[in-house]
Design a protein around this motif. Structure first.
Motif, short mmCIF file in Angstrom:
data_model
loop_
_atom_site.label_atom_id
_atom_site.label_comp_id
_atom_site.label_asym_id
_atom_site.label_seq_id
_atom_site.Cartn_x
_atom_site.Cartn_y
_atom_site.Cartn_z
N LEU A 60 38.05 73.85 12.83
CA LEU A 60 37.43 75.16 12.60
C LEU A 60 38.00 75.87 11.37
N GLY A 61 38.91 75.23 10.66
CA GLY A 61 39.45 75.83 9.44
C GLY A 61 40.44 76.95 9.69
N VAL A 62 41.14 76.90 10.80
CA VAL A 62 42.07 77.96 11.18
C VAL A 62 43.42 77.75 10.49
N VAL A 63 44.05 78.85 10.11
CA VAL A 63 45.45 78.85 9.68
C VAL A 63 46.28 79.29 10.88
N LEU A 64 47.33 78.53 11.19
CA LEU A 64 48.24 78.89 12.28
C LEU A 64 49.49 79.52 11.69
N SER A 65 49.90 80.66 12.23
CA SER A 65 51.13 81.31 11.77
C SER A 65 52.08 81.40 12.95
N PHE A 66 53.14 80.61 12.89
CA PHE A 66 54.06 80.46 14.02
C PHE A 66 55.24 81.43 13.92
N PHE A 67 55.64 81.94 15.07
CA PHE A 67 56.86 82.74 15.20
C PHE A 67 57.97 81.78 15.64
N PRO B 81 46.68 74.01 8.11
CA PRO B 81 47.54 74.87 7.30
C PRO B 81 48.33 75.79 8.22
N PHE B 82 49.64 75.91 7.98
CA PHE B 82 50.42 76.80 8.84
C PHE B 82 51.48 77.53 8.03
N THR B 83 51.82 78.70 8.55
CA THR B 83 52.86 79.54 7.98
C THR B 83 53.83 79.90 9.09
N MET B 84 54.91 80.60 8.72
CA MET B 84 55.88 81.06 9.72
C MET B 84 56.28 82.48 9.38
N ARG C 107 59.06 71.24 4.42
CA ARG C 107 57.79 71.71 5.00
C ARG C 107 57.93 73.15 5.49
N ALA C 108 59.08 73.49 6.04
CA ALA C 108 59.31 74.86 6.48
C ALA C 108 59.33 75.82 5.29
N LEU C 109 59.96 75.38 4.18
CA LEU C 109 60.01 76.22 2.98
C LEU C 109 58.61 76.44 2.42
N LYS C 110 57.79 75.42 2.49
CA LYS C 110 56.40 75.58 2.05
C LYS C 110 55.68 76.62 2.90
N ALA C 111 55.96 76.62 4.20
CA ALA C 111 55.28 77.54 5.11
C ALA C 111 55.54 79.00 4.77
N THR D 142 52.00 80.52 2.76
CA THR D 142 51.60 81.90 2.99
C THR D 142 50.72 82.41 1.86
N ALA D 143 50.96 81.93 0.64
CA ALA D 143 50.07 82.28 -0.47
C ALA D 143 48.64 81.82 -0.16
#
Length: 535
Positions: free
Chosen positions: A379-386, A421-424, A463-467, A472-473
């Motif tokens: 579905l093209g979702v970005v996941l942003s994890f805590f 795609p994911f961010t933190m 990979r974490a640094l990319k997130a 995030t960009a």
């Protein structure tokens, strides 16, 4: 002025990964490469010597609450308290330090009932003893619930007959108020508390920016903006007082208001502020036992948490996002909330295919299942994890859900596996906006009690640094401007004391932020000097 940055490692987060030198001109990156070649080509007038430190793209805050972080600086901090005596002492100290008079409102935050021996909220008579002459609100560390003393309840007009709003709870025991509220009820009455004086708010907003900058962050989020907050944003832009980029996400009513009052800020920076889209809440927090789950929490009667929106309302918000061509962010912690979001999005994207291009974001997605991660990819979702939840509340999650289920919180490895795609993020003011801690948590997955929780969900430091940079960009549609050190991009940069990619994962938390640069201007230095001087 052209400035050459060299004398240490430069991690570009691009290809090649490392560089020897960078030239910055007029707030942008002019060139990246070999030091001698850059000197001969660009003839820089100034040099910034890293002195062996490490330059990376500035951290980007994928989700937090900037305004709440600012207001938190004006409130009593109850972090770490484990009994009523400690709460009373902290608030008494706050009253003395701030010369608070009888009748004035007091707001406190960051208590966590999970630290109490009985793991229960204080009773109303206990709360009333703290400061009987002042209305008092104590916000839970999760931000999703809190306690009101009797003077506060009276001032807000809350009685035993007050009806809880949909998706919220005003707690009664034996027909009597307990002072406890959660989710939409807590949010509704918290908004009705008096605002601090304007001069205090102004200073807090400046101090909050300094806080984020001190952690190497140059782009910040305000993750839930209501209509009442828009004049505050306008004052920030009118006074040009932002020195970090601020991206706000509104509820639907606030977005409609902003289209009329602040149209220049919709998906576009104006004096470093923009409205990125719509924010919705689908449930609560797992540590507060309000995250909406498919299977019940452990202990006692079957309890599944709190859904906060009807499916039709979720769909309506998505429809609005599609029609207005803005992004939608959805707070989803439990797997039931994640399911609701994905079901509504699948339906909405069928009718409005543009939603997929607008990069919908699931904020937290703590208990998203592997099948749901796979659907998110489709579905093209970005996941942003805590991801820091593993450390701060991992032991609580083990109690609430059992070790096996708790071990799959913030499943970044699944996101990587399925190409999502994911961010933190750190969700400040829930915890400090410490992105170094985020890296450590994602790579180690250790709880406060030292337990390894979900080794299969560990990810590499790279990979974490990319997130927290280029990822995030991408989330913000700014991948052409930020997130990597490449020619033409904004000179948003952070200087670290060591290379996170060569530091042992267990030692990542020892790394310190030395300097933060925004658009070529130093906005933080570890010495405590904050300036806007050009580098």
């Amino acid at each position: 002025m052209r400035t050459l940055i060299t004398g240490g490692k430069i991690i570009t987060m691009a290809d090649p990964l490392y560089a020897q030198a960078v030239v910055v001109e007029n707030g942008r990156i002019a060139a990246v490469g070999n030091e001698k070649e850059l000197i001969n080509t660009y003839h820089p007038q100034k040099k910034l010597d890293l002195n062996g430190a490490v330059l990376i793209p500035a951290f980007m805050d994928a989700h937090s609450h900037f305004t709440q972080t600012a207001y938190a600086l004006l409130q009593a901090d109850l972090s770490g308290v484990s009994n009523m005596q400690e709460i009373s002492q902290k608030i008494a100290g706050f009253i003395n330090e701030n010369h608070i008079k009888p009748g004035e409102w007091i707001l406190a935050r960051n208590y966590d009932h999970n630290l109490f021996s009985e793991k229960k909220n204080p009773a109303l008579p206990e709360i009333d003893q703290i400061c009987p002459e002042n209305p008092l609100v104590i916000q839970h560390k999760s931000g999703h619930m809190g306690l009101f003393n009797t003077p506060a309840l009276n001032a807000l007009g809350v009685t035993e007959n007050t009806v809880s709003p949909p998706g919220g709870k005003i707690e009664l025991q034996n027909g009597k108020l307990t002072g406890y509220m959660e989710e939409n009820a807590f949010f509704e009455y918290l908004k009705k508390t008096p605002q601090p004086p304007a001069e205090k708010i102004k200073k807090a907003l400046s101090d909050a920016q300094k806080k984020y900058a001190s952690y190497g962050i140059a782009t910040v989020q305000d993750g839930m903006a209501v209509k009442e907050m828009l004049p505050l944003y306008r004052s920030l832009t009118d006074c040009n007082s932002l020195f970090v980029d601020l991206v706000a996400y509104c509820d639907v009513a606030a977005l409609n208001f902003a289209e009329n009052e602040m149209p220049d800020t919709i998906m576009n920076y104006t004096h470093r502020f923009k409205i990125g889209g719509i924010k919705i809440f689908l449930d609560g927090s797992p540590q507060g036992r309000t995250a909406w789950m498919k299977t019940p929490y452990r202990g006692g009667e079957a309890y599944y948490g709190t859904p906060t929106m009807r499916e039709e309302d979720v769909y309506a918000a998505m429809k609005t996002a599609a029609q207005k061509q803005v992004q939608i962010l959805a707070h989803c912690n439990g797997d039931a909330a994640c399911e609701q979001f994905l079901n509504c999005l699948e339906r909405a994207e069928h009718e409005y295919p543009v939603l997929k291009d607008l990069r919908p974001v699931m904020i937290h997605a703590q208990f998203i299942t592997e099948d749901q991660v796979r659907r998110a990819a489709e579905l093209g979702v970005v996941l942003s994890f805590f991801s820091a939840h593993v450390y701060h509340w991992g032991d609580v999650h083990i109690e609430n859900f059992g070790f096996s289920r708790a071990s799959e919180i913030s499943p970044a490895a699944w996101a990587e596996k399925y190409g999502v795609p994911f961010t933190m993020h750190q969700d400040s003011p829930v915890i400090e906006p410490d992105m170094i801690e985020t890296l450590w948590c994602a790579a180690n997955r250790k709880t406060k009690n030292g337990r390894l929780l979900g080794a299969h969900q560990k990810i590499s430091v790279l990979r974490a640094l990319k997130a927290v940079t280029s990822g995030t960009a991408y989330q913000y549609f700014e991948e052409d401007k930020k997130g990597t050190i490449e020619p033409g991009k904004t000179a948003d940069l952070t200087v670290l004391s060591a290379d996170p990619l060569t530091t042992a994962p267990a030692d990542l938390r020892k790394i310190q932020v030395i300097k933060t640069i925004k658009n070529g201007s130093v906005i933080y230095e570890k010495t405590g000097i904050n300036s806007k001087k050009r580098i």
